[in-house]
Design a protein around this motif. Structure first.
Motif, PDB file in Angstrom:
ATOM      1  N   GLY A 142      44.074  14.699  -2.024  1.00 46.09           N
ATOM      2  CA  GLY A 142      43.141  15.423  -2.956  1.00 46.09           C
ATOM      3  C   GLY A 142      41.532  14.699  -3.071  1.00 46.09           C
ATOM      4  O   GLY A 142      40.690  15.181  -3.087  1.00 46.09           O
ATOM      5  N   GLY A 143      41.750  13.239  -3.392  1.00 47.39           N
ATOM      6  CA  GLY A 143      40.890  12.515  -3.532  1.00 47.39           C
ATOM      7  C   GLY A 143      39.754  12.191  -2.228  1.00 47.39           C
ATOM      8  O   GLY A 143      38.550  12.343  -2.172  1.00 47.39           O
ATOM      9  N   GLY A 144      40.555  12.391  -1.140  1.00 50.96           N
ATOM     10  CA  GLY A 144      39.909  12.431   0.126  1.00 50.96           C
ATOM     11  C   GLY A 144      39.027  13.730   0.433  1.00 50.96           C
ATOM     12  O   GLY A 144      38.017  13.794   1.130  1.00 50.96           O
ATOM     13  N   LEU A 145      39.463  14.841  -0.080  1.00 52.47           N
ATOM     14  CA  LEU A 145      38.814  16.011   0.060  1.00 52.47           C
ATOM     15  C   LEU A 145      37.627  15.995  -0.728  1.00 52.47           C
ATOM     16  O   LEU A 145      36.583  16.630  -0.564  1.00 52.47           O
ATOM     17  CB  LEU A 145      39.795  17.224  -0.243  1.00 52.47           C
ATOM     18  CG  LEU A 145      40.768  17.559   0.680  1.00 52.47           C
ATOM     19  CD1 LEU A 145      41.881  18.738   0.224  1.00 52.47           C
ATOM     20  CD2 LEU A 145      40.198  18.084   1.926  1.00 52.47           C
ATOM     21  N   GLN A 146      37.666  15.552  -2.094  1.00 55.61           N
ATOM     22  CA  GLN A 146      36.548  15.561  -2.936  1.00 55.61           C
ATOM     23  C   GLN A 146      35.410  14.602  -2.225  1.00 55.61           C
ATOM     24  O   GLN A 146      34.239  14.842  -2.705  1.00 55.61           O
ATOM     25  CB  GLN A 146      36.849  15.003  -4.428  1.00 55.61           C
ATOM     26  CG  GLN A 146      37.784  16.054  -4.975  1.00 55.61           C
ATOM     27  CD  GLN A 146      38.188  15.517  -6.163  1.00 55.61           C
ATOM     28  OE1 GLN A 146      38.220  14.533  -6.851  1.00 55.61           O
ATOM     29  NE2 GLN A 146      38.922  16.463  -7.029  1.00 55.61           N
ATOM     30  N   ALA A 147      35.770  13.545  -1.558  1.00 58.84           N
ATOM     31  CA  ALA A 147      34.985  12.810  -0.913  1.00 58.84           C
ATOM     32  C   ALA A 147      34.011  13.472   0.466  1.00 58.84           C
ATOM     33  O   ALA A 147      33.195  13.000   0.592  1.00 58.84           O
ATOM     34  CB  ALA A 147      35.473  11.730  -0.410  1.00 58.84           C
ATOM     35  N   VAL A 148      34.638  14.502   0.786  1.00 57.80           N
ATOM     36  CA  VAL A 148      34.010  15.064   1.614  1.00 57.80           C
ATOM     37  C   VAL A 148      32.991  16.131   1.377  1.00 57.80           C
ATOM     38  O   VAL A 148      32.608  16.596   0.543  1.00 57.80           O
ATOM     39  CB  VAL A 148      35.068  16.102   2.549  1.00 57.80           C
ATOM     40  CG1 VAL A 148      34.269  17.090   3.596  1.00 57.80           C
ATOM     41  CG2 VAL A 148      35.974  15.389   3.363  1.00 57.80           C
TER      42      VAL A 148
END
Length: 83
Positions: free
Chosen positions: A77-83
Motif C-alpha cells: 500500500g505504501g508503494g502504491l501511494q508513492a506512485v
C-alpha cells in the motif's frame, strides 16, 4: 492509471482493516465461526492468511502470520501511494 492505483490502495486499506478485525475476534473464544457474519469474514481473510501460515507455523500457541500478512499489505500500500 491513477484511478486503478487509488482503487487498489483503497482495497488494501479495507482488507487490512478486515484482517485486524479477524485477529481481534480470535481473542473471543465464544465466537462461533460458522455463523454469519463470521463465516464471511473467515472466507475473505483465511486464504490470504493461510499463505503466511504455511511459511510461519504457530509457535507456542501464537500465530504470527497475521502480523506478516499485515506488514506486507502495508508495504504494498505504501508503494502504491508513492506512485
Amino acid at each position: 492509471m491513477q484511478l486503478l492505483v487509488n482503487t487498489l490502495a483503497t482495497f488494501i486499506q479495507i482488507y487490512t482493516v478486515l484482517l485486524i478485525i479477524r485477529v481481534l475476534l480470535t481473542w473471543f473464544p465464544t465466537i462461533n465461526w460458522y455463523n454469519q457474519p463470521f463465516t464471511t469474514l473467515s472466507q475473505i481473510t483465511d486464504p490470504y492468511l493461510n499463505l503466511f501460515r504455511s511459511i510461519i507455523p504457530p509457535l507456542g500457541g501464537m500465530d504470527f502470520s497475521p502480523m506478516l500478512a499485515i506488514i506486507l499489505l502495508q508495504i504494498v500500500g505504501g508503494g502504491l501511494q508513492a506512485v
